[in-house]
Design a protein around this motif. Structure first.
Motif, mmCIF file in Angstrom:
data_model
loop_
_atom_site.group_PDB
_atom_site.id
_atom_site.type_symbol
_atom_site.label_atom_id
_atom_site.label_comp_id
_atom_site.label_asym_id
_atom_site.label_seq_id
_atom_site.Cartn_x
_atom_site.Cartn_y
_atom_site.Cartn_z
ATOM 1 N N PRO A 297 -1.243 3.952 -5.344
ATOM 2 C CA PRO A 297 -2.367 4.471 -4.557
ATOM 3 C C PRO A 297 -2.268 4.204 -3.049
ATOM 4 O O PRO A 297 -2.910 4.914 -2.273
ATOM 5 C CB PRO A 297 -3.592 3.775 -5.167
ATOM 6 N N VAL A 298 -1.472 3.214 -2.638
ATOM 7 C CA VAL A 298 -1.387 2.927 -1.201
ATOM 8 C C VAL A 298 -0.471 3.909 -0.476
ATOM 9 O O VAL A 298 -0.409 3.925 0.747
ATOM 10 C CB VAL A 298 -0.832 1.509 -0.934
ATOM 11 N N LEU A 299 0.246 4.707 -1.252
ATOM 12 C CA LEU A 299 1.257 5.570 -0.641
ATOM 13 C C LEU A 299 0.755 7.013 -0.584
ATOM 14 O O LEU A 299 0.584 7.664 -1.608
ATOM 15 C CB LEU A 299 2.551 5.474 -1.470
ATOM 16 N N THR B 287 8.718 7.896 4.539
ATOM 17 C CA THR B 287 8.637 7.565 5.961
ATOM 18 C C THR B 287 8.626 6.047 6.173
ATOM 19 O O THR B 287 8.433 5.280 5.224
ATOM 20 C CB THR B 287 7.345 8.129 6.575
ATOM 21 N N GLU B 288 8.805 5.620 7.414
ATOM 22 C CA GLU B 288 8.734 4.206 7.774
ATOM 23 C C GLU B 288 7.390 3.626 7.337
ATOM 24 O O GLU B 288 7.305 2.543 6.774
ATOM 25 C CB GLU B 288 8.920 4.017 9.286
ATOM 26 N N ARG B 289 6.332 4.420 7.629
ATOM 27 C CA ARG B 289 5.001 3.975 7.275
ATOM 28 C C ARG B 289 4.883 3.807 5.755
ATOM 29 O O ARG B 289 4.266 2.866 5.258
ATOM 30 C CB ARG B 289 3.960 5.008 7.764
ATOM 31 N N LEU C 36 4.664 0.407 0.798
ATOM 32 C CA LEU C 36 5.241 -0.035 -0.479
ATOM 33 C C LEU C 36 5.427 -1.548 -0.496
ATOM 34 O O LEU C 36 5.012 -2.239 -1.429
ATOM 35 C CB LEU C 36 6.613 0.625 -0.692
ATOM 36 N N GLU C 37 6.042 -2.062 0.581
ATOM 37 C CA GLU C 37 6.325 -3.496 0.666
ATOM 38 C C GLU C 37 5.021 -4.303 0.606
ATOM 39 O O GLU C 37 4.936 -5.309 -0.086
ATOM 40 C CB GLU C 37 7.080 -3.822 1.970
#
Ligand code: ZN
Lengths: 162, 251
Positions: free
Chosen positions: A21-23, A89-91, A96-97
């Motif tokens: 969900p964060v992505l 993307t970088e974001r 993810l991390e």
């Protein structure tokens, strides 16, 4: 790069992968094209994996997001060119991390790590690279399961797909 | 006419993955350990995803009321074009792994050829699938080596599985009329030409696993043209149950 207005980008950004969900789907790189034809936005999306069960939900979520803004959208599933983890993307990698999933590494590093030849995947809990692969397939097809040898926490690693 | 052949060819491609996917799905919750259970069901999911792509393309050709689901669910046994290998039962983990390995090596060779097909849809599906199948080959090869070169018991079980399943391998390369058409028209590969590569790859892994191919094998052919083994009926009873019991149901 997508040619879309800020409004549409923001709208698409609000849709995320139901399993991560964060992505946002924008940071996942699965939105390939948006066309505006006869009052309808035609949105091309591409699956991460052929059997990804989230694709139908993502399509529905995009349509609802447009509907909630009194806009119309139609989803078109495209297979070519095939999705690669390079499109995250970088974001997206950062998200993810932060969520506890190690972001995909380059093909070479990935292969060495999955074959157990090198300890290079960083534990998302303590940051140690002293980690080992537990299983090449994790909670979903796109992830492998790792464990940290230092803090002993298990964590997911998003496999490189080229 | 051409479209009809292409339709049939798509079924050849899809049915192998679908029936193997179903066999692997049977193991959901029954894998020998949690990680393996998850891996096998993930592979099953990959295969079903690929089948959806083939059958969506097939449904477009067929037109009318045809959908990926009707093609998958509503055919009779003799209309399925999968090989004997993929309908073999999950006798034990050795059989599951050897069956997977024998299929994966073929699947990888096939997809690497399909990405050069004259048919754009097949190219797109193959390019997508090959990334997934590379992982499958890694997975099954690793287990073949681990168990073949493992304990005395695991070695014996693996050798038994190799001896039992090898007889179904060559059917993969025995082209049907439709597969011959595909090869001649540049839609699919010449299967016979892939055979030597297949055998040498299989032998390479088996050698490392201290396993050997049986010396004399009577190869089995016929499932591709609809003469399935007894196993197939049981698979379809399970697979088609909902659509047969409640026709046209949706969920
Ligand atoms: Zn750690």
């Amino acid at each position: 790069m997508l040619e879309i207005s800020e409004e549409i980008e923001e709208l698409l950004r609000s849709v995320s992968d139901p399993e991560i969900p964060v992505l946002s789907i924008m940071d996942m790189g699965i939105v390939r094209k948006v066309d505006f034809v006869d009052g309808t936005y035609k949105v091309d999306i591409t699956p991460t994996y052929s059997g990804c069960p989230a694709m139908d939900t993502i399509g529905d979520d995009i349509v609802s997001a447009f509907n909630n803004n009194n806009l119309h959208a139609k989803i078109n599933l495209v297979l070519a060119p095939a999705w690669t983890t390079d499109w995250i993307t970088e974001r997206g990698r950062k998200a993810l991390e932060d969520y506890g999933i190690a972001a995909p590494r380059s093909a070479e590093v990935d292969k060495a790590a999955l074959l157990g030849e090198a300890n290079t995947i960083k534990c998302t809990n303590c940051g140690s690279v002293n980690t080992k692969m537990v299983s090449r397939f994790g909670s979903t097809a796109c992830k492998a399961l790792f464990q940290c040898n230092d803090c002993h926490e298990p964590f997911d690693y998003f496999k490189c797909l080229k | 006419m051409l479209q009809e052949k292409l339709y049939e060819y798509l079924l050849h491609l899809g049915d192998n993955s679908m029936i193997l996917g179903q066999r692997l799905g049977e193991l959901c919750g029954h894998g020998p350990e949690l990680e393996t259970d998850i891996a096998l069901t993930n592979i099953s999911l990959d295969l079903f995803g690929q089948v959806r792509n083939y059958f969506q393309a097939a449904a477009q050709i067929k037109g009318g009321d045809a959908t990926e689901d009707t093609i998958a669910m509503l055919r009779y046994e003799h209309e399925y074009k999968n090989v004997y290998l993929v309908e073999q039962p999950n006798d034990d983990f050795a059989h599951v792994i050897v069956r997977q390995f024998f299929f994966d090596v073929y699947h990888q060779l096939l997809l690497n050829e399909l990405i050069k097909s004259k048919n754009e849809t097949l190219v797109a599906i193959a390019k997508k699938s090959i990334k997934e199948v590379d992982y499958h080959v890694d997975f099954s090869s690793t287990w073949v080596k681990r168990l073949g070169d493992g304990t005395e018991v695991s070695h014996e079980k693996m050798q038994t599985a190799v001896n039992t399943l090898w007889r179904y391998s060559m059917e993969l390369f025995n082209a049907t009329e439709v597969e011959q058409w595909a090869a001649e028209s540049g839609v699919g590969p010449d299967l016979d030409a892939l055979k030597p590569f297949y055998i040498s790859r299989v032998e390479e892994v088996l050698h490392e696993a201290t396993l050997t191919l049986p010396e004399e094998t009577v190869f089995q052919y016929g499932a591709k043209t609809g003469r399935h083994s007894e196993n197939m009926g049981y698979i379809l009873v399970d697979f088609q149950y909902m659509q047969r019991a409640y026709p046209n149901m949706k969920w």
